[in-house]
Design a protein around this motif. Structure first.
Motif, PDB file in Angstrom:
ATOM      1  N   PRO A 131      86.032  44.277 -10.849  1.00 40.30           N
ATOM      2  CA  PRO A 131      86.379  45.601 -10.292  1.00 40.30           C
ATOM      3  C   PRO A 131      87.692  45.512  -9.512  1.00 40.30           C
ATOM      4  O   PRO A 131      88.076  44.443  -9.041  1.00 40.30           O
ATOM      5  CB  PRO A 131      85.198  45.892  -9.346  1.00 40.30           C
ATOM      6  N   PRO A 132      88.399  46.639  -9.373  1.00 36.36           N
ATOM      7  CA  PRO A 132      89.659  46.630  -8.613  1.00 36.36           C
ATOM      8  C   PRO A 132      89.436  46.181  -7.171  1.00 36.36           C
ATOM      9  O   PRO A 132      88.401  46.479  -6.559  1.00 36.36           O
ATOM     10  CB  PRO A 132      90.124  48.090  -8.682  1.00 36.36           C
ATOM     11  N   LEU A 133      90.392  45.453  -6.638  1.00 39.20           N
ATOM     12  CA  LEU A 133      90.293  44.985  -5.264  1.00 39.20           C
ATOM     13  C   LEU A 133      90.500  46.139  -4.294  1.00 39.20           C
ATOM     14  O   LEU A 133      91.393  46.968  -4.480  1.00 39.20           O
ATOM     15  CB  LEU A 133      91.335  43.899  -5.001  1.00 39.20           C
ATOM     16  N   ASP A 134      89.661  46.182  -3.258  1.00 37.92           N
ATOM     17  CA  ASP A 134      89.814  47.163  -2.182  1.00 37.92           C
ATOM     18  C   ASP A 134      90.437  46.435  -0.997  1.00 37.92           C
ATOM     19  O   ASP A 134      89.744  45.833  -0.179  1.00 37.92           O
ATOM     20  CB  ASP A 134      88.457  47.754  -1.817  1.00 37.92           C
ATOM     21  N   ILE A 135      91.752  46.478  -0.916  1.00 37.86           N
ATOM     22  CA  ILE A 135      92.498  45.734   0.101  1.00 37.86           C
ATOM     23  C   ILE A 135      93.090  46.725   1.090  1.00 37.86           C
ATOM     24  O   ILE A 135      93.694  47.719   0.692  1.00 37.86           O
ATOM     25  CB  ILE A 135      93.612  44.895  -0.550  1.00 37.86           C
ATOM     26  N   ARG A 136      92.928  46.426   2.371  1.00 36.88           N
ATOM     27  CA  ARG A 136      93.442  47.315   3.406  1.00 36.88           C
ATOM     28  C   ARG A 136      94.285  46.536   4.406  1.00 36.88           C
ATOM     29  O   ARG A 136      94.102  45.332   4.593  1.00 36.88           O
ATOM     30  CB  ARG A 136      92.294  48.034   4.125  1.00 36.88           C
ATOM     31  N   ALA A 137      95.192  47.262   5.056  1.00 36.73           N
ATOM     32  CA  ALA A 137      96.073  46.638   6.041  1.00 36.73           C
ATOM     33  C   ALA A 137      95.254  46.054   7.180  1.00 36.73           C
ATOM     34  O   ALA A 137      94.257  46.640   7.619  1.00 36.73           O
ATOM     35  CB  ALA A 137      97.067  47.663   6.580  1.00 36.73           C
ATOM     36  N   GLY A 138      95.676  44.887   7.669  1.00 35.24           N
ATOM     37  CA  GLY A 138      95.024  44.267   8.810  1.00 35.24           C
ATOM     38  C   GLY A 138      93.811  43.435   8.465  1.00 35.24           C
ATOM     39  O   GLY A 138      93.177  42.895   9.373  1.00 35.24           O
ATOM     40  N   GLU A 139      93.481  43.282   7.189  1.00 40.45           N
ATOM     41  CA  GLU A 139      92.345  42.454   6.788  1.00 40.45           C
ATOM     42  C   GLU A 139      92.791  41.012   6.552  1.00 40.45           C
ATOM     43  O   GLU A 139      93.901  40.759   6.084  1.00 40.45           O
ATOM     44  CB  GLU A 139      91.695  42.994   5.510  1.00 40.45           C
ATOM     45  N   ARG A 140      91.888  40.072   6.836  1.00 35.25           N
ATOM     46  CA  ARG A 140      92.146  38.665   6.550  1.00 35.25           C
ATOM     47  C   ARG A 140      91.467  38.294   5.225  1.00 35.25           C
ATOM     48  O   ARG A 140      90.282  38.577   5.029  1.00 35.25           O
ATOM     49  CB  ARG A 140      91.630  37.761   7.669  1.00 35.25           C
ATOM     50  N   TRP A 141      92.253  37.672   4.318  1.00 36.20           N
ATOM     51  CA  TRP A 141      91.763  37.348   2.982  1.00 36.20           C
ATOM     52  C   TRP A 141      92.075  35.893   2.627  1.00 36.20           C
ATOM     53  O   TRP A 141      93.006  35.293   3.182  1.00 36.20           O
ATOM     54  CB  TRP A 141      92.426  38.245   1.934  1.00 36.20           C
ATOM     55  N   ARG A 142      91.308  35.399   1.676  1.00 36.72           N
ATOM     56  CA  ARG A 142      91.626  34.143   1.010  1.00 36.72           C
ATOM     57  C   ARG A 142      91.957  34.466  -0.447  1.00 36.72           C
ATOM     58  O   ARG A 142      91.153  35.059  -1.162  1.00 36.72           O
ATOM     59  CB  ARG A 142      90.472  33.144   1.068  1.00 36.72           C
ATOM     60  N   PHE A 143      93.159  34.117  -0.875  1.00 41.72           N
ATOM     61  CA  PHE A 143      93.611  34.372  -2.241  1.00 41.72           C
ATOM     62  C   PHE A 143      94.043  33.067  -2.906  1.00 41.72           C
ATOM     63  O   PHE A 143      94.511  32.139  -2.228  1.00 41.72           O
ATOM     64  CB  PHE A 143      94.827  35.318  -2.271  1.00 41.72           C
ATOM     65  N   THR A 144      93.914  33.023  -4.212  1.00 38.21           N
ATOM     66  CA  THR A 144      94.618  32.041  -5.022  1.00 38.21           C
ATOM     67  C   THR A 144      95.755  32.781  -5.718  1.00 38.21           C
ATOM     68  O   THR A 144      95.514  33.767  -6.419  1.00 38.21           O
ATOM     69  CB  THR A 144      93.691  31.385  -6.053  1.00 38.21           C
ATOM     70  N   VAL A 145      96.971  32.327  -5.499  1.00 38.85           N
ATOM     71  CA  VAL A 145      98.138  33.081  -5.943  1.00 38.85           C
ATOM     72  C   VAL A 145      99.073  32.196  -6.763  1.00 38.85           C
ATOM     73  O   VAL A 145      98.989  30.965  -6.737  1.00 38.85           O
ATOM     74  CB  VAL A 145      98.916  33.656  -4.731  1.00 38.85           C
ATOM     75  N   ARG A 146      99.961  32.853  -7.486  1.00 42.65           N
ATOM     76  CA  ARG A 146     101.069  32.201  -8.163  1.00 42.65           C
ATOM     77  C   ARG A 146     102.352  32.879  -7.691  1.00 42.65           C
ATOM     78  O   ARG A 146     102.485  34.101  -7.811  1.00 42.65           O
ATOM     79  CB  ARG A 146     100.929  32.281  -9.680  1.00 42.65           C
ATOM     80  N   LEU A 147     103.275  32.089  -7.179  1.00 46.06           N
ATOM     81  CA  LEU A 147     104.448  32.630  -6.511  1.00 46.06           C
ATOM     82  C   LEU A 147     105.733  32.203  -7.206  1.00 46.06           C
ATOM     83  O   LEU A 147     105.761  31.240  -7.971  1.00 46.06           O
ATOM     84  CB  LEU A 147     104.487  32.153  -5.047  1.00 46.06           C
ATOM     85  N   LYS A 148     106.801  32.931  -6.905  1.00 47.69           N
ATOM     86  CA  LYS A 148     108.146  32.561  -7.322  1.00 47.69           C
ATOM     87  C   LYS A 148     109.116  32.957  -6.217  1.00 47.69           C
ATOM     88  O   LYS A 148     108.811  33.795  -5.360  1.00 47.69           O
ATOM     89  CB  LYS A 148     108.529  33.241  -8.634  1.00 47.69           C
ATOM     90  N   GLN A 149     110.283  32.349  -6.236  1.00 48.89           N
ATOM     91  CA  GLN A 149     111.305  32.675  -5.261  1.00 48.89           C
ATOM     92  C   GLN A 149     111.870  34.071  -5.529  1.00 48.89           C
ATOM     93  O   GLN A 149     111.864  34.537  -6.671  1.00 48.89           O
ATOM     94  CB  GLN A 149     112.429  31.636  -5.329  1.00 48.89           C
ATOM     95  N   PRO A 150     112.372  34.752  -4.496  1.00 46.70           N
ATOM     96  CA  PRO A 150     112.984  36.071  -4.728  1.00 46.70           C
ATOM     97  C   PRO A 150     114.142  35.953  -5.710  1.00 46.70           C
ATOM     98  O   PRO A 150     115.011  35.097  -5.562  1.00 46.70           O
ATOM     99  CB  PRO A 150     113.466  36.486  -3.332  1.00 46.70           C
ATOM    100  N   HIS A 151     114.134  36.813  -6.695  1.00 49.34           N
ATOM    101  CA  HIS A 151     115.190  36.799  -7.714  1.00 49.34           C
ATOM    102  C   HIS A 151     115.347  38.217  -8.236  1.00 49.34           C
ATOM    103  O   HIS A 151     114.360  38.900  -8.515  1.00 49.34           O
ATOM    104  CB  HIS A 151     114.825  35.864  -8.860  1.00 49.34           C
ATOM    105  N   SER A 152     116.598  38.646  -8.382  1.00 50.07           N
ATOM    106  CA  SER A 152     116.837  40.011  -8.851  1.00 50.07           C
ATOM    107  C   SER A 152     117.850  39.992  -9.972  1.00 50.07           C
ATOM    108  O   SER A 152     118.615  39.034 -10.138  1.00 50.07           O
ATOM    109  CB  SER A 152     117.349  40.898  -7.712  1.00 50.07           C
ATOM    110  N   THR A 153     117.846  41.067 -10.753  1.00 51.52           N
ATOM    111  CA  THR A 153     118.920  41.258 -11.714  1.00 51.52           C
ATOM    112  C   THR A 153     120.209  41.541 -10.936  1.00 51.52           C
ATOM    113  O   THR A 153     120.182  42.145  -9.870  1.00 51.52           O
ATOM    114  CB  THR A 153     118.615  42.435 -12.650  1.00 51.52           C
ATOM    115  N   ARG A 154     121.340  41.084 -11.469  1.00 49.30           N
ATOM    116  CA  ARG A 154     122.610  41.245 -10.760  1.00 49.30           C
ATOM    117  C   ARG A 154     123.604  41.930 -11.680  1.00 49.30           C
ATOM    118  O   ARG A 154     124.032  41.384 -12.701  1.00 49.30           O
ATOM    119  CB  ARG A 154     123.149  39.889 -10.309  1.00 49.30           C
TER     120      ARG A 154
END
Length: 775
Positions: A131-154
């Motif tokens: 089901p869709p995540l119900d995420i709200r501001a100010g909540e503490r969560w544990r996530f498993t994530v995949r990240l990348k450095q900030p990168h933009s088209t130029r």
């Protein structure tokens, strides 16, 4: 104070133009010399040295803050890998097409050996499995994530996401890995910033519940809590074309009016109590109330630059009133400028910074230090005239367009929005007053209908190329000359100084020459070709999530700024969305004479235009000595309707130099070209087939083309892993110079009969925050 603040701002701005950050230990002692300046120096020398030191202090401060922020980064080795972490949702989540997007304050990294910045941006994606995540501001969560450095088209004349992310301290972005179930650890973290975001989120929900599907509910949300993402792309376009976009978000005008209302209300109440007045004069008490209201509204609105500037100015006014001192308006503005840049040195990169401070400076320029008090209607007209004339140079420099109906639109929009819509909207945030939101919506709907009438006028917007820097400087001087006080000599002469911005034409290629731009659109393709009197666009890049696409995000502003205001031909190589995703926006923003496409004429994705033709082998034309020839597809197409092998292949030639644009052709089409056009395949520059996929660029094709340069138009860390390593090695073995849009940004090619010259935008416009991905 004013000169010091301007010099400080100059130092901050100069730092943001550098390719690398300086070593600070050698600069700080020089900056502190201003404290040791001998008082025996003549005043002009002392003043000059003081201003120089102010600029150096601004430079050093910006460099110091930048070094601290850049030190908090995501290592290359941890990009795209699973990382488990805990932290707090730092802002109210925003919807996107497939889930939520929000910033996240990392408290603890549980994955051994992983290093993650303290502040990141995350996205969740809905799936059928969960089901869709119900995420709200100010909540503490544990996530498993995949990240990348900030990168933009130029690309030229487009925004820089990497600078935007650095300003907001977003040092990595990524998504929640849904194979590992997220866990909510705490429902609320009681910190002021998180509680403010929770309040903003609850207000947004209340607005949507009250207004349901009202067409302009998003605008009211933006006016109340500063959530500009609630305003649709079409609405922003309308506001920009009519010149009222400054009203449809939290502006300094709204905060000032609300603060003034509470100032006079509290002053009226306070002065009726002798006991209260003896303890604290009514004006001082009212100043405290007014600045408190301004702070509350600024925080709820997200504390963007217009809100910051207004709050700091009102705080300066309140502070001087509490100290029983007078302060000039210019001193208040200078104080606000200093505080904004001390807290956010990257503010000078935002168009809103220049427009916000520039607009207030214009108001002070035409209204402060004048003898007598004119009628309020005359004063209002003078301010509107100042905004109309004074903002011409920055608007042309930043956006290359002016609203010709802006004075008329603002004449009714300012009173309707600022005096009716905003107060009713803010009143609707209080429990029991939700009914006022409906009144605010009725008034806003009436205002929107008037704006649409103005937008439908034959000539409502002036668009042009970006003027050169010297013309902008001349325009600024001309605007100030025109707006000078009555009695200033030859005020009409200022009009002559404005003219170069409109009359200076961009330099076009000479006969038998062409200029090409291979745009950095991510995973997709868009190439513009300009000759002396004609322009062509080959593909329009991808569609993006939401209402954005490469047409409205990149191609239209870039082409307009570069001086391409008309397309003679638009070629759509084939039907993949990463090649035609921006078509609708391009056709809406740039007049186009004809379209050539390999798609069936009945394809619903093609625009309803009589000038739509087929892109077929054998088509040849010439513009000012530059030859264009379609080499593929053949007249009898055997490929499937959406097959990559249906792609148009365009050869551009001048003298002995050639460029080959190949779309997404694969090995079968390459083999056909080798049989049918072997003598026409050699090219100085090749846009690699299918973004460097291993299903293309066969060894025989690479040998036949034998390009001096090859460009891979691929997205940063794309899921297809384009360009494939084997393909890159195949070109490298030929001695070909490799260019990649994800690494080099937009590529500019100057094609002459006797030579070819290339420029990579990411390198030529490099800044110290620019991310250069590894191959």
């Amino acid at each position: 104070m004013v000169s010091f603040a301007l010099s400080f701002a100059l130092g901050v701005w100069y730092l943001q133009q550098l390719e690398t950050l300086p070593a600070l230990p050698s600069y700080w002692p020089l900056a502190l010399l201003c404290l040791l300046l001998p008082r025996t120096l003549p005043p002009p020398w002392r003043r000059g040295l003081l201003l120089g030191c102010a600029a150096l202090i601004g430079f050093c401060h910006a460099a110091f803050v930048a070094q601290l922020r850049l030190a908090d980064s995501l290592p290359d080795d941890w990009q795209g890998r699973n990382i488990t972490l805990t932290g707090v949702v730092a802002e109210m989540p925003r919807l996107h097409e497939r889930g939520l997007r929000f910033t996240f304050d990392v408290a603890h990294v549980e994955t051994v050996g992983a290093t993650v910045p303290e502040h990141i941006q995350l996205a969740s994606f809905n799936s059928n499995a969960q089901p869709p995540l119900d995420i709200r501001a100010g909540e503490r969560w544990r996530f498993t994530v995949r990240l990348k450095q900030p990168h933009s088209t130029r690309n030229p004349y487009t925004s820089d996401f990497e600078a935007w992310a650095l300003e907001r301290n977003i040092r990595a972005s990524g998504y929640i890995y849904d194979k590992v179930a997220p866990q909510r650890l705490d429902a609320t973290i009681y910190r002021p910033g998180y509680l403010v975001e929770r309040m903003r989120e609850s207000l947004r929900e209340r607005f949507h519940v009250t207004l349901h599907d009202a067409p302009y509910a998003g605008i009211l949300v933006a006016l109340a809590i500063g959530d500009q993402a609630s305003i649709t792309q079409d609405e922003w376009r309308l506001f920009t074309r009519t010149g009222v976009n400054h009203l449809m978000s939290i502006s300094g005008l709204h905060i000032t009016l609300l603060s003034s209302l509470f100032f006079w209300l509290s002053y009226w109440i306070w002065r009726r109590s002798t006991l209260l007045t003896l303890r604290l004069p009514a004006r001082k008490a009212a100043a405290l109330v007014g600045v408190s209201v301004a702070l509350a509204y600024s925080l709820i609105s997200g504390f963007e630059i217009p809100a910051q500037r207004t709050f700091y100015m009102l705080s300066t006014f309140a502070g001087m009133l509490l100290l029983s001192r007078n302060v000039a308006p210019s001193q208040m503005l200078a104080t606000a400028l200093l505080v904004v840049l001390l807290l956010d040195p990257w503010a000078v990169l935002a168009p809103g910074f220049w427009l916000s401070f520039g607009a207030v400076a214009l108001i002070f320029y035409v209204s402060a230090n004048r003898l007598g008090r004119p009628h309020w209607l005359r004063e209002y007209g003078k301010v509107q005239w100042a905004m109309t004339i004074g903002l011409i140079p920055p608007l042309l420099a930043l956006f290359q367009q002016l609203s010709l109906v802006s004075p008329l639109a603002n004449a009714f929009a300012i009173p309707l929005v600022s005096l009716l819509v905003v107060p009713l909207t803010l009143l609707g945030t209080l429990p029991g007053f939700e009914w006022t939101l409906h009144l605010a919506h009725y008034v806003l709907a009436f205002c929107m209908s008037l704006l649409r009438l103005l937008d439908d006028l034959p000539v409502s917007v002036w668009t042009q190329h970006a003027p050169p820097a010297w013309a902008i400087a001349s325009g600024v001087l001309g605007a100030l000359w025109i707006l000078a006080p009555r009695g200033f000599p030859l005020r009409a002469f200022g009009t002559i100084l404005l003219m170069p911005m409109f009359l200076t034409e961009p330099v076009t290629p000479a006969p038998s020459s062409a200029r090409l731009w291979i745009f950095d659109v991510g995973q997709g393709l868009a190439v513009a070709v300009q000759t002396q009197q004609h322009a062509l666009l080959f593909d329009t890049g991808p569609d993006y999530p939401g209402e954005a696409d490469s047409g409205n995000r990149i191609l239209v502003p870039a082409l307009r700024g570069l001086g391409v205001d008309h397309l003679d031909t638009l070629i759509l190589s084939h039907g993949d969305i990463d090649h035609i995703g921006g078509t609708a926006s391009v056709l809406q923003g740039i007049p186009t004479d004809r379209i050539l496409a390999s798609l069936d004429k009945e394809d619903k994705r093609l625009p309803d235009m009589q000038q739509v033709g087929s892109c077929r082998e054998g088509m040849v034309w010439e513009w000012e000595g530059v030859s264009f020839e379609i080499l593929h597809p053949p007249h009898a197409i055997t490929a499937k309707r959406h097959d990559n092998d249906q792609s148009c292949v365009l050869r551009i030639s001048t003298g002995e130099h050639h460029i080959l644009l190949t779309g997404d052709i694969e090995a079968a089409s390459e083999e056909r070209l080798l049989k049918s056009h072997a003598g026409k395949l050699h090219a100085d520059l090749l846009v690699a087939p299918h973004h460097g996929s291993r299903s293309s660029s066969s060894r025989a094709f690479v040998n036949a083309v034998s390009p001096q340069h090859v460009v891979f138009t691929s997205g940063y860390r794309n899921r297809f892993h384009h360009p494939h390593n084997d393909v890159v090695r195949r070109y490298t073995a030929q001695g070909t110079h490799i260019l990649r849009s994800d690494r080099d940004g937009a590529i500019t090619i100057e094609l002459e009969p006797s030579w070819i010259r290339l420029d990579a935008y990411r390198h030529s416009h490099r800044r110290y925050w620019t991310n250069f991905p590894e191959n």
